[in-house]
Design an enzyme around this catalytic site. Structure first.
Site, PDB file in Angstrom:
ATOM      1  N   ASP A  38      88.433  27.985  17.424  1.00  0.00           N
ATOM      2  CA  ASP A  38      88.673  27.157  18.641  1.00  0.00           C
ATOM      3  C   ASP A  38      88.479  27.908  20.324  1.00  0.00           C
ATOM      4  O   ASP A  38      88.675  27.396  20.990  1.00  0.00           O
ATOM      5  CB  ASP A  38      90.661  27.063  18.899  1.00  0.00           C
ATOM      6  CG  ASP A  38      91.216  27.932  18.716  1.00  0.00           C
ATOM      7  OD1 ASP A  38      91.127  29.038  18.365  1.00  0.00           O
ATOM      8  OD2 ASP A  38      92.137  28.001  19.043  1.00  0.00           O
ATOM      9  N   HIS A 131      79.663  46.823  43.032  1.00  0.00           N
ATOM     10  CA  HIS A 131      78.319  46.540  44.211  1.00  0.00           C
ATOM     11  C   HIS A 131      79.344  46.869  45.106  1.00  0.00           C
ATOM     12  O   HIS A 131      77.827  46.731  45.931  1.00  0.00           O
ATOM     13  CB  HIS A 131      78.431  44.951  44.014  1.00  0.00           C
ATOM     14  CG  HIS A 131      77.966  44.068  44.352  1.00  0.00           C
ATOM     15  ND1 HIS A 131      76.298  44.156  44.786  1.00  0.00           N
ATOM     16  CD2 HIS A 131      78.119  43.595  45.821  1.00  0.00           C
ATOM     17  CE1 HIS A 131      76.085  43.325  45.332  1.00  0.00           C
ATOM     18  NE2 HIS A 131      76.834  43.054  45.966  1.00  0.00           N
ATOM     19  N   ASP A 170      67.166  44.704  51.124  1.00  0.00           N
ATOM     20  CA  ASP A 170      67.559  43.767  51.958  1.00  0.00           C
ATOM     21  C   ASP A 170      68.302  44.665  53.320  1.00  0.00           C
ATOM     22  O   ASP A 170      68.405  46.018  52.570  1.00  0.00           O
ATOM     23  CB  ASP A 170      68.842  42.773  51.466  1.00  0.00           C
ATOM     24  CG  ASP A 170      69.747  43.299  50.369  1.00  0.00           C
ATOM     25  OD1 ASP A 170      70.053  44.772  50.246  1.00  0.00           O
ATOM     26  OD2 ASP A 170      70.010  42.991  48.894  1.00  0.00           O
ATOM     27  N   LYS A 193      64.918  39.739  54.593  1.00  0.00           N
ATOM     28  CA  LYS A 193      65.687  38.790  53.542  1.00  0.00           C
ATOM     29  C   LYS A 193      65.555  37.964  53.602  1.00  0.00           C
ATOM     30  O   LYS A 193      67.208  37.484  55.029  1.00  0.00           O
ATOM     31  CB  LYS A 193      65.411  39.006  52.199  1.00  0.00           C
ATOM     32  CG  LYS A 193      66.827  39.144  52.311  1.00  0.00           C
ATOM     33  CD  LYS A 193      66.912  39.853  50.755  1.00  0.00           C
ATOM     34  CE  LYS A 193      68.757  39.538  50.361  1.00  0.00           C
ATOM     35  NZ  LYS A 193      69.645  39.932  49.019  1.00  0.00           N
ATOM     36  N   ASP A 219      68.137  48.865  45.047  1.00  0.00           N
ATOM     37  CA  ASP A 219      68.905  48.864  44.487  1.00  0.00           C
ATOM     38  C   ASP A 219      69.961  48.241  43.603  1.00  0.00           C
ATOM     39  O   ASP A 219      70.048  49.158  42.698  1.00  0.00           O
ATOM     40  CB  ASP A 219      68.520  46.941  44.448  1.00  0.00           C
ATOM     41  CG  ASP A 219      69.523  45.415  45.311  1.00  0.00           C
ATOM     42  OD1 ASP A 219      70.700  46.336  45.443  1.00  0.00           O
ATOM     43  OD2 ASP A 219      68.911  44.782  45.488  1.00  0.00           O
ATOM     44  N   GLY A 226      65.164  37.843  41.934  1.00  0.00           N
ATOM     45  CA  GLY A 226      64.502  37.094  42.928  1.00  0.00           C
ATOM     46  C   GLY A 226      64.379  37.708  44.274  1.00  0.00           C
ATOM     47  O   GLY A 226      63.358  38.072  44.969  1.00  0.00           O
ATOM     48  N   THR A 227      65.175  38.632  44.462  1.00  0.00           N
ATOM     49  CA  THR A 227      65.202  40.041  45.799  1.00  0.00           C
ATOM     50  C   THR A 227      64.040  40.083  45.538  1.00  0.00           C
ATOM     51  O   THR A 227      63.357  40.592  46.695  1.00  0.00           O
ATOM     52  CB  THR A 227      66.506  40.435  46.296  1.00  0.00           C
ATOM     53  OG1 THR A 227      67.885  39.593  46.283  1.00  0.00           O
ATOM     54  CG2 THR A 227      66.395  41.185  47.083  1.00  0.00           C
TER      55      THR A 227
END
Length: 312
Positions: A38, A131, A170, A193, A219, A226-227
């Protein structure tokens, strides 16, 4: 190494866990992780860990919910086996981007995950490049927050890239970019951006001089890329020569890998904090030695400060 030190691996990134154990000259603790029909997770530790100093290696990368739940179940199993101390080793801390209420009626899942870990029985957390650094304050237990910068910078220096400019893709990454630029003795620039959606980004201007220069985009995290790719295309239009990228965590899916492969980026340097750090133009850098050193020092009640050194 003291016999009380135990390294356990979840199913998220067993290769990294095995490498950490090898760096410590010990064997991974024997454990069984299976799934019931399950979908429920079953965990059994096949060694005596009573009184042990147990480190559970489990990045909460995709499948994020499965890996997080598995970690919580492993912690519960270890706690009930009478371990003396449980440290959750999270090379990548999932849900970290939801660290505040930036819109009405949204959760703060970074705090929720912190609460879950503590409630399950975690006594300490070892992680890499959150982050948002303030997430450490979401925990009422010790958090050892390591940085991937020393590992990334060592490789960048080995590449001997001339005429280098360090670029933030960014505005939010200025602090990290400044640290890289200062350590590498290079100027910095910024790409402004506009985020269209979770997967689409528009880069529309460059602050700083990149014409005729080699560029390093830095980063903390990339998923759909994408960035990074939007920034690289804009930098190319502004006269940049070779474009490199360095990230702490590459949580790449098929779309991200495809974008990187087709982009002007020559090479993406990323740590192997997740098993998703693979693909064309992607170079995974091993952080097992860094994590192993941290584990050894935590186990020996020693300082981990020297692991932050970014000097060449």
């Amino acid at each position: 190494m003291n016999e009380s030190l135990k390294i356990l691996s979840g199913s998220a990134h067993p290769t990294l866990a095995k490498s950490i154990a090898q760096n410590l000259n010990i064997e991974l603790c024997a454990a069984e992780l299976t799934t019931f029909p399950d979908g429920e997770t079953f965990v059994q530790i096949h060694e005596n860990i009573r009184g042990g100093d147990v480190f559970i290696v489990q990045p909460t990368c995709p499948p994020t919910n499965q890996n997080l739940m598995e970690l919580l179940i492993m912690v519960d199993a270890v706690r009930r086996a009478s371990a003396n101390r449980i440290t959750a080793v999270l090379p990548f801390f999932g849900y970290a981007r939801q660290d505040r209420k930036d819109r009405p009626r949204v959760p703060i899942t970074a705090k929720l995950v912190a609460n879950l870990l503590v409630a399950a029985g975690v006594n300490r957390v070892l992680t890499v490049d959150l982050h948002a650094g303030q997430i450490q304050g979401f925990f009422d237990i010790p958090v050892d927050h390591l940085y991937a910068a020393p590992v990334l910078m060592k490789t960048i220096r080995e590449r001997e890239i001339g005429d280098l400019v360090v670029v933030s893709p960014d505005v939010g990454g200025i602090k990290m970019t400044h640290a890289f630029a200062k350590a590498l003795g290079a100027p910095m620039a910024i790409v402004a951006k506009n985020r269209v959606s979770a997967e689409e980004v528009e880069a529309h201007s460059v602050i700083g001089d990149v014409a005729g220069k080699n560029v390093l985009l830095v980063d903390d995290l990339t998923e759909t890329a994408g960035t990074l790719t939007a920034a690289s295309e804009l930098l190319l239009k502004h006269g940049a020569k070779k474009i490199y990228a360095g990230v702490s965590h590459a949580v790449l899916g098929d779309k991200g890998r495809e974008r990187i492969a087709k982009s002007p980026i020559v090479e993406l340097l990323a740590t192997n904090s997740t098993p998703q750090a693979t693909g064309e133009k992607v170079t995974a850098l091993d952080i097992a030695p860094l994590l192993a050193q941290a584990i050894a020092r935590i186990h020996g009640n020693e300082s981990v400060t020297s692991l932050f050194d970014t000097r060449g």
